[in-house]
Scaffold this motif. Structure first.
Motif, PDB file in Angstrom:
ATOM      1  N   UNK A 173       0.815  -1.215   0.000  1.00  0.00           N
ATOM      2  CA  UNK A 173       0.000   0.000   0.000  1.00  0.00           C
ATOM      3  C   UNK A 173       0.847   1.263   0.000  1.00  0.00           C
ATOM      4  N   UNK A 174       2.052   1.186   0.533  1.00  0.00           N
ATOM      5  CA  UNK A 174       2.933   2.354   0.577  1.00  0.00           C
ATOM      6  C   UNK A 174       3.963   2.379  -0.531  1.00  0.00           C
ATOM      7  N   UNK A 175       3.740   1.615  -1.603  1.00  0.00           N
ATOM      8  CA  UNK A 175       4.756   1.437  -2.639  1.00  0.00           C
ATOM      9  C   UNK A 175       5.223   2.744  -3.267  1.00  0.00           C
ATOM     10  N   UNK A 176       4.366   3.759  -3.301  1.00  0.00           N
ATOM     11  CA  UNK A 176       4.779   5.013  -3.948  1.00  0.00           C
ATOM     12  C   UNK A 176       5.822   5.775  -3.134  1.00  0.00           C
ATOM     13  N   UNK A 177       6.069   5.348  -1.881  1.00  0.00           N
ATOM     14  CA  UNK A 177       7.090   5.995  -1.041  1.00  0.00           C
ATOM     15  C   UNK A 177       8.262   5.054  -0.755  1.00  0.00           C
ATOM     16  N   UNK A 178       8.554   4.180  -1.708  1.00  0.00           N
ATOM     17  CA  UNK A 178       9.612   3.186  -1.504  1.00  0.00           C
ATOM     18  C   UNK A 178      10.992   3.773  -1.827  1.00  0.00           C
ATOM     19  N   UNK A 179      11.413   4.723  -0.999  1.00  0.00           N
ATOM     20  CA  UNK A 179      12.762   5.275  -1.090  1.00  0.00           C
ATOM     21  C   UNK A 179      13.203   5.662   0.318  1.00  0.00           C
ATOM     22  N   UNK A 180      14.490   5.709   0.522  1.00  0.00           N
ATOM     23  CA  UNK A 180      15.058   6.038   1.830  1.00  0.00           C
ATOM     24  C   UNK A 180      16.254   6.950   1.619  1.00  0.00           C
TER      25      UNK A 180
END
Length: 326
Positions: A173-180
């Motif tokens: 569900x949070x795939x669009x924020x998959x960065x760090x």
């Protein structure tokens, strides 16, 4: 890159630079719901580089396993045209590998890219590599890792910044924020990573359609003792997820051979400074279901906000506590 895309890239880079300068001078206002999650590694912030260097021998790095579930090298997209080939090479100084040991003392790895920053100490990776709260001991970054070598030394991790929504919603569900965004401690001799390797620009809102994108990733080590990174050039376009459990719009690129372990590797486009980072392998299904097509979350103001938190050294946010069971 086409002329319109190149012009947009130059404008966006200029806008990003102006926003960065403004944000460094003023209190940071995050987009609604965007709260950076940062955590210091269990070994403590600023763990001595000498300790990390001694721990991560060539044998331990070679034995490390991908942070995320591996994509099968046998799987192929049905009825798809052949993807452009990838080839192994000795890598770039700005692109490297995070190594750590998990709760079972198994070595893990994931890719990362040094980005330009005022303190010369930031690396961008995929959030799904670093989201787990399990212990990450000996967590360190090795720029241009290849063939068991640490050509630019090793840099312990100081803090990890994730978007709160990714932490709360999870990898689907949070795939669009998959960065760090990861802040590193200095090398044993006091040098910061960007001072040694250089860095790439971080480019939010880059557009989806690019004719030439360079994709770099570190594959799993099932077929070789000391894996080299893979290099491929291909085009990107917009992919709108058809999976209701993993909504969002993502960058999609076709490149063959990007199996498990390539997560966190960069999507790079040429700009007037060299290269700019427009994505990292992750996002939709943590980077894709097949080794010949990969994805990235789309970089936006949320990405820039996360970067600015790391630049400013703001107080890390914390994951929401798990409510006690009744």
């Amino acid at each position: 890159m086409s002329r319109p895309t190149a012009a947009r890239g130059r404008f966006t880079l200029l806008l990003t630079t102006l926003l960065l300068g403004l944000a460094l001078a003023l209190p940071l206002a995050l987009p609604p719901g965007s709260r950076a999650y940062a955590a210091s590694p269990p070994d403590g912030p600023g763990r001595p580089a000498a300790s990390a260097d001694a721990y991560w021998t060539a044998q331990r790095m070679a034995a490390a396993k991908p942070a995320a579930a591996a994509r099968s090298s046998q799987a192929r997209r049905p009825a798809a045209a052949p993807s452009p080939p990838s080839h192994p090479f000795d890598g770039l100084p700005q692109v490297g590998t995070f190594f750590w040991t998990d709760g079972s003392n198994t070595g893990r790895f994931c890719g990362g890219t040094v980005v330009r920053s005022p303190h010369h100490d930031l690396v961008v990776s995929a959030a799904h590599c670093l989201r787990s709260p399990d212990p990450k001991r000996h967590l360190s970054f090795v720029p241009q890792y290849h063939d068991g070598l640490k050509p630019h030394g090793i840099y312990p991790v100081d803090r990890i910044y994730l978007d709160q929504r990714y932490y709360d919603l999870g990898t689907a569900a949070g795939a669009r924020w998959d960065y760090a965004v990861v802040r590193l401690a200095a090398r044993e001799d006091g040098a910061e990573v960007e001072e040694v390797t250089g860095g790439f620009g971080l480019l939010p809102y880059p557009g989806y359609d690019h004719r030439k994108v360079r994709l770099i990733g570190y594959p799993g080590n099932s077929d070789t003792t000391h894996p080299k990174p893979l290099d491929c050039t291909s085009s990107t376009h917009r992919y709108t997820s058809t999976d209701p459990a993993a909504p969002g719009d993502f960058l999609e690129i076709a490149c063959a051979g990007y199996i498990g372990g390539t997560s966190g590797g960069p999507f790079l486009v040429k700009d007037f400074t060299g290269y700019a980072l427009i994505g990292v392998i992750g996002g939709y299904h943590t980077g894709g279901d097949f080794p010949d097509v990969s994805y990235s979350s789309y970089f936006t103001a949320d990405t820039l906000a996360l970067y600015l938190h790391a630049v400013r050294g703001d107080t890390p946010a914390t994951p929401h506590p798990t409510p006690p069971s009744k």
